[in-house]
Design an enzyme around this catalytic site. Structure first.
Site, PDB file in Angstrom:
ATOM      1  N   GLU A 233     -30.392 -31.676  20.919  1.00  0.00           N
ATOM      2  CA  GLU A 233     -31.658 -31.795  21.651  1.00  0.00           C
ATOM      3  C   GLU A 233     -31.948 -30.507  22.427  1.00  0.00           C
ATOM      4  OE1 GLU A 233     -29.285 -34.024  21.545  1.00  0.00           O
ATOM      5  OE2 GLU A 233     -30.079 -36.082  21.549  1.00  0.00           O
TER       6      GLU A 233
ATOM      7  N   LYS B 239     -24.222 -39.136  17.044  1.00  0.00           N
ATOM      8  CA  LYS B 239     -24.570 -37.718  16.834  1.00  0.00           C
ATOM      9  C   LYS B 239     -24.274 -37.327  15.384  1.00  0.00           C
ATOM     10  CE  LYS B 239     -23.570 -35.669  21.357  1.00  0.00           C
ATOM     11  NZ  LYS B 239     -22.708 -34.723  22.050  1.00  0.00           N
TER      12      LYS B 239
ATOM     13  N   GLY C  67     -19.758 -33.603  32.196  1.00  0.00           N
ATOM     14  CA  GLY C  67     -21.222 -33.448  32.263  1.00  0.00           C
ATOM     15  C   GLY C  67     -21.856 -34.305  33.348  1.00  0.00           C
ATOM     16  N   ARG C  68     -21.473 -35.576  33.381  1.00  0.00           N
ATOM     17  CA  ARG C  68     -22.120 -36.488  34.346  1.00  0.00           C
ATOM     18  C   ARG C  68     -21.616 -36.279  35.771  1.00  0.00           C
ATOM     19  NH1 ARG C  68     -19.112 -38.702  30.614  1.00  0.00           N
ATOM     20  NH2 ARG C  68     -17.276 -39.957  31.074  1.00  0.00           N
TER      21      ARG C  68
ATOM     22  N   GLU D 178     -21.324 -44.472  31.137  1.00  0.00           N
ATOM     23  CA  GLU D 178     -20.639 -43.541  30.245  1.00  0.00           C
ATOM     24  C   GLU D 178     -19.170 -43.398  30.686  1.00  0.00           C
ATOM     25  OE1 GLU D 178     -22.851 -40.217  27.901  1.00  0.00           O
ATOM     26  OE2 GLU D 178     -21.906 -39.242  29.598  1.00  0.00           O
TER      27      GLU D 178
ATOM     28  N   LYS E  39     -23.431 -27.490  28.739  1.00  0.00           N
ATOM     29  CA  LYS E  39     -22.019 -27.133  28.880  1.00  0.00           C
ATOM     30  C   LYS E  39     -21.511 -26.526  27.571  1.00  0.00           C
ATOM     31  CE  LYS E  39     -17.663 -29.498  29.879  1.00  0.00           C
ATOM     32  NZ  LYS E  39     -17.067 -30.733  30.374  1.00  0.00           N
TER      33      LYS E  39
ATOM     34  N   HIS F 184     -42.001 -56.788  42.408  1.00  0.00           N
ATOM     35  CA  HIS F 184     -43.158 -57.356  41.718  1.00  0.00           C
ATOM     36  C   HIS F 184     -42.941 -57.392  40.216  1.00  0.00           C
ATOM     37  CE1 HIS F 184     -45.614 -57.456  45.385  1.00  0.00           C
ATOM     38  NE2 HIS F 184     -44.786 -56.470  45.732  1.00  0.00           N
TER      39      HIS F 184
HETATM   40  C1  G6Q Z   1     -21.783 -36.386  30.227  1.00  0.00           C
HETATM   41  C2  G6Q Z   1     -21.831 -36.295  28.787  1.00  0.00           C
HETATM   42  C3  G6Q Z   1     -23.186 -35.951  28.223  1.00  0.00           C
HETATM   43  C4  G6Q Z   1     -23.504 -34.472  28.250  1.00  0.00           C
HETATM   44  C5  G6Q Z   1     -24.710 -34.223  27.342  1.00  0.00           C
HETATM   45  C6  G6Q Z   1     -25.123 -32.781  27.320  1.00  0.00           C
HETATM   46  O1  G6Q Z   1     -20.789 -36.602  30.853  1.00  0.00           O
HETATM   47  O2  G6Q Z   1     -20.833 -35.442  28.356  1.00  0.00           O
HETATM   48  O3  G6Q Z   1     -24.228 -36.648  28.822  1.00  0.00           O
HETATM   49  O4  G6Q Z   1     -23.762 -34.051  29.550  1.00  0.00           O
HETATM   50  O5  G6Q Z   1     -24.396 -34.648  26.040  1.00  0.00           O
HETATM   51  O6  G6Q Z   1     -24.075 -31.965  26.911  1.00  0.00           O
HETATM   52  P1  G6Q Z   1     -24.166 -30.422  27.046  1.00  0.00           P
HETATM   53  O7  G6Q Z   1     -24.244 -30.062  28.467  1.00  0.00           O
HETATM   54  O8  G6Q Z   1     -22.941 -29.869  26.380  1.00  0.00           O
HETATM   55  O9  G6Q Z   1     -25.421 -29.990  26.323  1.00  0.00           O
END
Ligand code: G6Q
Length: 540
Positions: free
Chosen positions: A211, A504, A267-268, A353, A205, A384
């Protein structure tokens, strides 16, 4: 403050708990209709809540709590595009991602539905070309492997759904999902990849996530190495999903190959947006559309059904009952479907989250427990492993058992074995086995306590006809709205995630210190200083 607004409803629940016992054996014995009265339907899902430690009065008081806390008004505000994500000053409109053409969702007076459909149409056009072998790589070969590079919300949804919808995938195109900054992740995936047939989807996003950007740069180098540094290859092998066109362009991806979304999608909550591109390539636009219609069906159920029959709301309120009134800190998600093996991890992010917050909307400590610890594993594997604790441990762990009436793979009786296990576990957890029953089965007296099961361990059983795209959409939306309702009851903002920021910032600082030639004096705490020094000395 919301918690104050509902103070008398909280008290009413606590006092009812203190003078009532919730014994599932007794409650089933005294009420032959209990199973049918407490089984609800939403879309294709039948949700049996009868094995929860609830009665009509508990539900009545929980529903009163929800009303006093303003759950319905907050849901209306979400659907109306109000800026309910107050700490980021954003609307929360993932429901617009699956809007039908007849729907309207307004952000600052502008309908966003046409924009949503425009992106979906572009995704469909692109996905269809890749699937038909018409989108060619640098050497003229069709794409056979999609590598999605993203993390968190830009990874967990697509990978979960890609695995869940195994039966709907294109036979000749596979997808891999690289998220971890551990080089092992990307290297292991690239080991089997043919650059001429590989398409990287860089899903971020913000397009700034450490990462994702690190893995994306490494993937670009890998590709260029194999094409003698010819930069024109990037346009054929990299596309982006992002809201940040400038950063996408700076990375070297043509913004014509960028699929956008909006800051009103968390994001989620994003895998039904362009973040679902790898999934759409895998299962095709039509199946993706069916998935969206499943989401939409659950959205309509949630928006239009009174709390008394509203399945996400009821699940949420029962969760509140356990978390706040009975004091159970965790909640298990136990899908009896191997293809849903990443569903617990997906829900972990969605729930923890969103509702892992200690401060309410007004910036004041909530003063009671909020989001539970969510965990789980596909049945029957969990049986199990950790079910021992579920049956006989000292903690009560409520949970959801999810199963399907029809198998996605036909291997004789094997689906009956799977579902037989699901039903048996829900039964055993609820009703246990008394000392008398154990003794009557001829067990020697000294073993009777060890073989006794206390029961009264509550679960929902969620059944759907089959794990289709539409059913997956319904399941995900069910939990999205469950999380929403709980957040509203607790008066927290379920849509920010400031908790991930501190780590971060600190990581960026320490990464610099690990690699510095003249690191200077470390100024962390003694433990962190020693760990950094141990690492540096070893690497030197
Ligand atoms: C979700 C969070 C988080 C996000 C990641 C990746 O709700 O905001 O999990 O999706 O940190 O972020 P980017 O899509 O910006 O790389």
């Amino acid at each position: 403050m919301v918690a104050d607004r509902a103070a008398s409803q909280w008290n009413a629940l606590e006092s009812y708990r203190d003078r009532t016992s919730f014994d599932l054996r007794a409650m089933f014995a005294s009420d032959p209709e209990r199973a049918s009265r407490y089984t609800f339907s939403a879309g294709d899902l039948a949700v049996d809540l009868s094995k929860h430690l609830i009665d009509d009065e508990v539900l009545r008081r929980l529903i009163a709590l929800a009303r006093a806390a303003g759950v319905e008004e907050r849901a209306q505000a979400m659907f109306a595009g109000e800026r309910i994500n107050s700490t980021e000053n954003r609307p929360v409109l993932h429901v617009a991602l699956r809007a039908g053409p007849e729907d309207t969702f307004l952000v600052d007076g502008t309908d966003v539905v046409a924009g949503v459909h425009e992106v979906l149409d572009r995704m469909a056009g692109f996905a269809s070309r890749v699937r038909a072998g018409e989108w060619l790589g640098h050497t003229g070969k069709p794409i056979r492997k999609i590598i999605n590079i993203g993390i968190g919300g830009s990874d967990l949804g697509p990978v979960m759904a890609y695995r869940a919808l195994r039966h709907y995938r294109h036979p000749d195109i596979e997808a891999e999902f690289v998220s971890n900054i551990d080089p092992a992740h990307l290297v292991a995936v690239l080991a089997d990849a043919d650059p001429a047939e590989t398409l990287f989807v860089i899903a971020s996003k913000t397009f700034t996530t450490l990462e994702t950007m690190t893995n994306a740069r490494a993937a670009k180098e890998w590709l260029l190495d194999r094409f003698d540094g010819d930069k024109s290859a990037v346009a054929r092998h990299f596309v982006a999903v992002s809201t940040n066109a400038d950063a996408v362009s700076e990375f070297g991806i043509d913004t014509a190959n960028m699929f956008g979304f909006w800051d009103w999608v968390g994001g989620r909550y994003s895998f039904d947006s362009a973040i679902g591109l790898p999934l759409m390539i895998a299962i095709g636009p039509e199946a993706f559309g069916e998935m969206l219609s499943g989401f939409r069906a659950m959205d309509h159920h949630f928006r239009d059904t009174p709390i008394e029959q509203n399945v996400p709301a009821l699940l949420a309120l029962i969760g509140v009952w356990y978390r706040n009134i009975l004091g159970y800190p965790t909640y298990a998600v136990l899908p009896y479907a191997q293809d849903l093996d990443r569903f617990p991890a997906y829900l972990q992010q969605l729930d923890m989250e969103s509702n892992g917050k200690r401060v309410g909307l007004e910036g004041i400590a909530v003063g009671r427990d909020t989001g539970p610890i969510v965990w789980g594993e596909a049945g029957t594997n969990g049986q199990h492993a950790f079910y021992q604790l579920l049956h006989q441990g000292t903690s009560v762990v409520p949970g959801d058992l999810i199963g399907f009436l029809e198998a996605t793979d036909d291997l004789g009786m094997q689906h009956d074995f799977l579902m037989g296990n699901l039903f048996a576990q829900a039964e055993a957890l609820a009703f246990g086995k008394t000392e008398e029953e154990v003794a009557a089965a001829g067990i020697v007296p000294e073993l009777v306590p060890h073989r006794t099961f206390p029961g009264n361990r509550p679960t929902s059983v969620i059944l759907a006809p089959r794990l289709t795209p539409a059913v997956l959409g319904q399941l995900v939306a069910l939990y999205e709205h469950k999380v929403f309702v709980q957040g509203a009851v607790w008066g927290i903002n379920s849509f920010d995630q400031w908790g991930v920021e501190l780590g971060k910032v600190l990581a960026t600082r320490i990464i610099g210190e690990l690699g510095a030639t003249d690191p200077g004096e470390l100024s962390h705490d003694a433990s962190t200083n020693a760990l950094i020094e141990r690492y540096r000395n070893y690497r030197a």
